[in-house]
Design a protein around this motif. Structure first.
Motif, mmCIF file in Angstrom:
data_model
loop_
_atom_site.group_PDB
_atom_site.id
_atom_site.type_symbol
_atom_site.label_atom_id
_atom_site.label_comp_id
_atom_site.label_asym_id
_atom_site.label_seq_id
_atom_site.Cartn_x
_atom_site.Cartn_y
_atom_site.Cartn_z
ATOM 1 N N UNK A 77 -7.226 -0.659 15.477
ATOM 2 C CA UNK A 77 -8.703 -0.354 14.535
ATOM 3 C C UNK A 77 -9.406 -1.605 14.103
ATOM 4 N N UNK A 78 -10.650 -1.712 14.263
ATOM 5 C CA UNK A 78 -11.326 -3.528 13.435
ATOM 6 C C UNK A 78 -10.825 -2.682 11.699
ATOM 7 N N UNK A 79 -11.053 -3.733 11.122
ATOM 8 C CA UNK A 79 -11.270 -3.176 9.569
ATOM 9 C C UNK A 79 -13.182 -3.425 9.834
ATOM 10 N N UNK A 80 -13.429 -1.847 8.745
ATOM 11 C CA UNK A 80 -14.671 -1.952 8.525
ATOM 12 C C UNK A 80 -15.502 -2.554 7.551
ATOM 13 N N UNK A 81 -14.244 -2.818 6.732
ATOM 14 C CA UNK A 81 -14.540 -3.645 5.237
ATOM 15 C C UNK A 81 -13.140 -3.743 5.483
ATOM 16 N N UNK A 82 -13.787 -5.651 3.951
ATOM 17 C CA UNK A 82 -12.868 -7.019 3.745
ATOM 18 C C UNK A 82 -12.369 -6.773 2.700
ATOM 19 N N UNK A 83 -11.165 -7.206 2.320
ATOM 20 C CA UNK A 83 -10.584 -7.777 0.708
ATOM 21 C C UNK A 83 -9.115 -7.478 1.516
ATOM 22 N N UNK A 84 -8.431 -6.864 0.308
ATOM 23 C CA UNK A 84 -6.753 -7.121 0.093
ATOM 24 C C UNK A 84 -6.138 -6.337 1.450
ATOM 25 N N UNK A 85 -4.392 -6.980 1.385
ATOM 26 C CA UNK A 85 -3.907 -5.654 2.955
ATOM 27 C C UNK A 85 -3.520 -4.726 2.917
ATOM 28 N N UNK A 86 -4.543 -3.585 1.229
ATOM 29 C CA UNK A 86 -3.808 -2.860 1.275
ATOM 30 C C UNK A 86 -3.894 -1.789 2.332
ATOM 31 N N UNK A 87 -3.398 -0.468 2.569
ATOM 32 C CA UNK A 87 -3.742 0.164 4.067
ATOM 33 C C UNK A 87 -3.961 -0.296 4.975
ATOM 34 N N UNK A 88 -2.641 -0.924 5.805
ATOM 35 C CA UNK A 88 -2.484 -1.030 6.916
ATOM 36 C C UNK A 88 -3.538 -2.495 6.910
ATOM 37 N N UNK A 89 -4.651 -3.066 5.586
ATOM 38 C CA UNK A 89 -5.930 -3.509 5.981
ATOM 39 C C UNK A 89 -7.192 -2.742 6.505
ATOM 40 N N UNK A 90 -7.037 -1.641 6.512
ATOM 41 C CA UNK A 90 -8.126 -1.335 6.892
ATOM 42 C C UNK A 90 -8.796 -0.889 5.629
ATOM 43 N N UNK A 91 -8.311 -0.414 5.039
ATOM 44 C CA UNK A 91 -8.884 0.431 3.332
ATOM 45 C C UNK A 91 -8.691 -0.260 2.298
ATOM 46 N N UNK A 92 -9.172 -1.747 2.194
ATOM 47 C CA UNK A 92 -8.912 -2.592 1.281
ATOM 48 C C UNK A 92 -8.695 -2.137 -0.249
ATOM 49 N N UNK A 93 -8.181 -2.454 -1.637
ATOM 50 C CA UNK A 93 -9.222 -2.278 -2.417
ATOM 51 C C UNK A 93 -7.621 -1.501 -3.366
ATOM 52 N N UNK A 94 -7.869 -1.450 -4.669
ATOM 53 C CA UNK A 94 -6.754 -0.856 -4.996
ATOM 54 C C UNK A 94 -6.909 0.767 -5.288
ATOM 55 N N UNK A 95 -5.371 1.026 -4.865
ATOM 56 C CA UNK A 95 -5.467 2.161 -4.041
ATOM 57 C C UNK A 95 -5.332 3.323 -5.411
ATOM 58 N N UNK A 96 -6.059 4.736 -5.366
ATOM 59 C CA UNK A 96 -6.391 5.978 -6.451
ATOM 60 C C UNK A 96 -4.440 6.783 -6.307
ATOM 61 N N UNK A 97 -3.763 5.639 -6.997
ATOM 62 C CA UNK A 97 -2.397 6.196 -7.285
ATOM 63 C C UNK A 97 -2.921 8.125 -7.800
ATOM 64 N N UNK A 98 -3.384 7.950 -8.857
ATOM 65 C CA UNK A 98 -3.398 9.508 -8.733
ATOM 66 C C UNK A 98 -3.649 10.370 -7.989
ATOM 67 N N UNK A 99 -5.081 10.267 -7.381
ATOM 68 C CA UNK A 99 -5.321 10.777 -6.608
ATOM 69 C C UNK A 99 -4.482 11.064 -5.051
ATOM 70 N N UNK A 100 -3.690 10.118 -5.203
ATOM 71 C CA UNK A 100 -2.774 9.766 -3.840
ATOM 72 C C UNK A 100 -1.510 11.239 -3.521
ATOM 73 N N UNK A 101 -1.209 10.913 -5.085
ATOM 74 C CA UNK A 101 -0.156 11.683 -5.396
ATOM 75 C C UNK A 101 -0.195 13.247 -5.373
ATOM 76 N N UNK A 102 -1.626 13.321 -5.552
ATOM 77 C CA UNK A 102 -2.307 14.895 -6.059
ATOM 78 C C UNK A 102 -2.178 14.953 -4.678
ATOM 79 N N UNK A 103 -2.482 14.470 -3.641
ATOM 80 C CA UNK A 103 -2.666 14.840 -2.052
ATOM 81 C C UNK A 103 -1.239 15.047 -1.509
ATOM 82 N N UNK A 104 -0.462 14.309 -1.831
ATOM 83 C CA UNK A 104 1.180 14.838 -1.330
ATOM 84 C C UNK A 104 1.483 15.555 -1.736
#
Length: 198
Positions: A171-198
């Protein structure tokens, strides 16, 4: 915490943890998948009753010169897989069909659609936001390439989603930023939300 949740999601879906990225919601997952999969002027097939986060992305791509075919559901509220096959052209690069419709509750035969896309070498994106936690989905058996989901539809927190990206799909990244989430969703992760999703 993030990687534990990634493993939990992968185990639930029958895929590898490296095939899961976390997003802000199902709509963001749909945007990353569809816009990221299209690299040149292409033909895309979808349905006329997709979620706005798919329909509006496709309308935007149409204004950029891509060709879009919208297939209407039948009287049972399902998309006919054979009709999709008829609409495929040499320029068809992506097919995006929802697993279950959010207004009708009708379930599409994604397995049959996946067999068609696989045989034609076309990327298949599935919006499965309405299905996760309700219908068993095993991605080791189902040939979906990209699949969107959202935590709040299966009793997780709002504001967190995920996208399955099968290994080999670039996939081509549609957002530019850091390398988070395979460089496809760059930005600070929502850790509490991610834990809740898990």
């Amino acid at each position: 915490t993030i990687e534990k949740a990634r493993i939990q999601v992968a185990n639930a879906l029958g895929c590898h943890q490296e095939e899961i990225i976390f997003t802000g919601c199902g709509s963001e997952s749909n945007n990353i998948a569809i816009k990221g999969a299209i690299k040149a002027k292409s033909h895309i097939i979808s349905s006329s009753y997709e979620h706005p986060s798919v329909i509006n992305v496709l309308k935007s791509l149409e204004q950029e010169g891509h060709s879009i075919t919208f297939i209407k559901p039948n009287k049972e509220g399902q998309i006919n897989a054979d009709l999709i096959k008829q609409k495929i052209t040499k320029k068809t690069k992506l097919i995006s069909i929802m697993f279950a419709n959010n207004e009708l509750g009708s379930i599409n035969d994604i397995s049959k659609i996946a067999k068609i896309t696989k045989s034609k070498g076309i990327i298949l994106h599935v919006d499965a936001v309405q299905c996760i936690g309700k219908i068993p989905i095993n991605l080791s058996e189902l040939d979906i390439d990209l699949m969107s989901l959202s935590a709040h539809k299966f009793y997780g927190p709002k504001g967190i989603g995920a996208l399955f990206i099968r290994k080999g799909i670039d996939l081509n990244p549609i957002l530019d930023g850091g390398g988070q989430e395979l460089n496809l969703r760059p930005g600070t992760e929502n850790i509490a939300g991610i834990a809740g999703l898990g």
